[in-house]
Write a protein that holds these residues in place. Sequence first.
Motif, PDB file in Angstrom:
ATOM      1  N   GLN A 330       0.721  -1.151  -0.256  1.00 38.40           N
ATOM      2  CA  GLN A 330       0.155  -0.021  -0.010  1.00 38.40           C
ATOM      3  C   GLN A 330       0.783   1.116  -0.067  1.00 38.40           C
ATOM      4  OE1 GLN A 330      -3.351  -0.001   2.860  1.00 38.40           O
ATOM      5  NE2 GLN A 330      -3.936   1.931   2.303  1.00 38.40           N
ATOM      6  N   ARG A 331       1.988   1.252   0.720  1.00 34.14           N
ATOM      7  CA  ARG A 331       2.940   2.202   0.735  1.00 34.14           C
ATOM      8  C   ARG A 331       3.409   2.615  -0.645  1.00 34.14           C
ATOM      9  NH1 ARG A 331       6.814   0.159   4.062  1.00 34.14           N
ATOM     10  NH2 ARG A 331       8.269  -0.068   2.508  1.00 34.14           N
ATOM     11  N   ARG A 332       3.935   1.506  -1.280  1.00 38.02           N
ATOM     12  CA  ARG A 332       4.367   1.593  -2.520  1.00 38.02           C
ATOM     13  C   ARG A 332       3.217   1.975  -3.633  1.00 38.02           C
ATOM     14  NH1 ARG A 332       6.179  -3.296  -3.407  1.00 38.02           N
ATOM     15  NH2 ARG A 332       8.463  -2.699  -2.482  1.00 38.02           N
ATOM     16  N   SER A 333       2.068   1.586  -3.748  1.00 35.73           N
ATOM     17  CA  SER A 333       1.178   2.099  -4.704  1.00 35.73           C
ATOM     18  C   SER A 333       0.580   3.573  -4.414  1.00 35.73           C
ATOM     19  CB  SER A 333      -0.221   1.344  -4.014  1.00 35.73           C
ATOM     20  OG  SER A 333      -0.184  -0.105  -4.410  1.00 35.73           O
ATOM     21  N   ILE A 334       0.676   3.880  -3.070  1.00 30.86           N
ATOM     22  CA  ILE A 334       0.411   5.487  -2.917  1.00 30.86           C
ATOM     23  C   ILE A 334       1.696   6.322  -3.477  1.00 30.86           C
ATOM     24  CG2 ILE A 334       0.057   7.441  -1.259  1.00 30.86           C
ATOM     25  CD1 ILE A 334      -1.567   5.371   0.551  1.00 30.86           C
ATOM     26  N   ALA A 335       2.713   6.093  -3.388  1.00 30.28           N
ATOM     27  CA  ALA A 335       3.943   6.460  -3.662  1.00 30.28           C
ATOM     28  C   ALA A 335       4.125   6.668  -5.101  1.00 30.28           C
ATOM     29  CB  ALA A 335       5.163   6.096  -3.078  1.00 30.28           C
ATOM     30  N   GLN A 336       3.644   5.562  -5.881  1.00 30.69           N
ATOM     31  CA  GLN A 336       3.714   5.359  -7.361  1.00 30.69           C
ATOM     32  C   GLN A 336       2.633   6.378  -7.972  1.00 30.69           C
ATOM     33  OE1 GLN A 336       3.956   1.497  -8.788  1.00 30.69           O
ATOM     34  NE2 GLN A 336       6.034   1.148  -8.059  1.00 30.69           N
ATOM     35  N   ARG A 337       1.458   6.444  -7.476  1.00 29.61           N
ATOM     36  CA  ARG A 337       0.429   7.410  -7.756  1.00 29.61           C
ATOM     37  C   ARG A 337       0.848   8.756  -7.739  1.00 29.61           C
ATOM     38  NH1 ARG A 337      -2.987   3.280  -5.746  1.00 29.61           N
ATOM     39  NH2 ARG A 337      -3.362   4.187  -3.647  1.00 29.61           N
ATOM     40  N   ALA A 338       1.735   9.217  -6.380  1.00 29.50           N
ATOM     41  CA  ALA A 338       2.105  10.265  -6.368  1.00 29.50           C
ATOM     42  C   ALA A 338       3.202  10.711  -7.309  1.00 29.50           C
ATOM     43  CB  ALA A 338       2.799  10.494  -5.057  1.00 29.50           C
TER      44      ALA A 338
END
Length: 365
Positions: A330-338
Amino acid sequence: MVSLSKRTGQKEGYRAGYSEGYRLGGCRALIDRIPTEPPPYFNVKVMYVPQGFESIDEGVSSGLGKIVRECIVVRPEQVLEAALQQRPDIILVMNGLHVFPDDFQHSMTQLREAGFRTAIWFVDDPYFTEETPGLAQHFDVVFTHELSCVPLYQSVGVREVYYLPLGVHPELFTPLMAGPAYRSDICFIGNAFRNRAALFDELAPFLKGKQVRIIGGYWERLARYKELSPFIHSGFIPPAETVKFYNGAKIVINLHRPTQSGDDNRNSLNLPGRSINPRTFEINACGTLQITDIREDLSHYYTPGIDIETFGSVQELKHKISYYLSQEDQRRSIAQRALQTTMTRHTYVHRLPELLTLIEAQRLN
């Protein structure tokens, strides 16, 4: 025979390296999928006068170079002579504070009287509002990255005042392989303004046992400095190093500086901070999860819970740090959307056409 502790260290190093490589691969694949459209072209010659902050100045000059007929970069002390020789269509000054000579305002008045179109972009608002209104009056067009300062510049007689946030220099702030020396669970980079020192003093017990990096000046202000000192790297680090620390972190905290007048600010009007800082874009451009305090215009650029995270209290910050440290996907998903939001909307090549359009529209009227 390899000891148990050495084998454990090797396994942890392998896992960390694998995770970093996986993150980087995902970020690069995402960037490769972003459609590239040619930016708008402006048939103008722009003279850019930098403020001396590499991450902003290089981003602006590089961005201008992609969208205008010609971009000339000159030092503040050279602007009068260079403009008279080069005859630019637009003179764009970044900030006009700190490194600019005492006679700079007089030079700008002379250039306006000679018919040059002049603009300034304030990017330290509202922290120096004892100086910026007087400076603003020497320019045709004023841009500010701070919503609360638009009425201020209008009130001193500047007819063309626009709110315009900064952006990011994507050739500098970008996903990369940081290496073991830059890895952390939690990273903060910035000077220890009073609110930041208070935050980390309160976080100190929570941070015990975590890999933490606190980088910047004045952190001796901490009441719990001795306890937090193993995490602290004192002093300035160049942008190229900042990028590595952002990339090496699992979570980067962003806390805006306070706006009240005092030791760190010259804001006797006590104008509030309503707008996000450039760091917001820079962290997100590295493909790392950012948890930031909330400014009014944040939701114009990012969506909390989707491509950025926010906190309104120390307790909420601790909760979200604990949660996202345990939820890698989840951390990586938000960071990639950012990262995707930033690279498709918030680079200087996206921001500068708006600036030039506003200058040109008024010039032609």
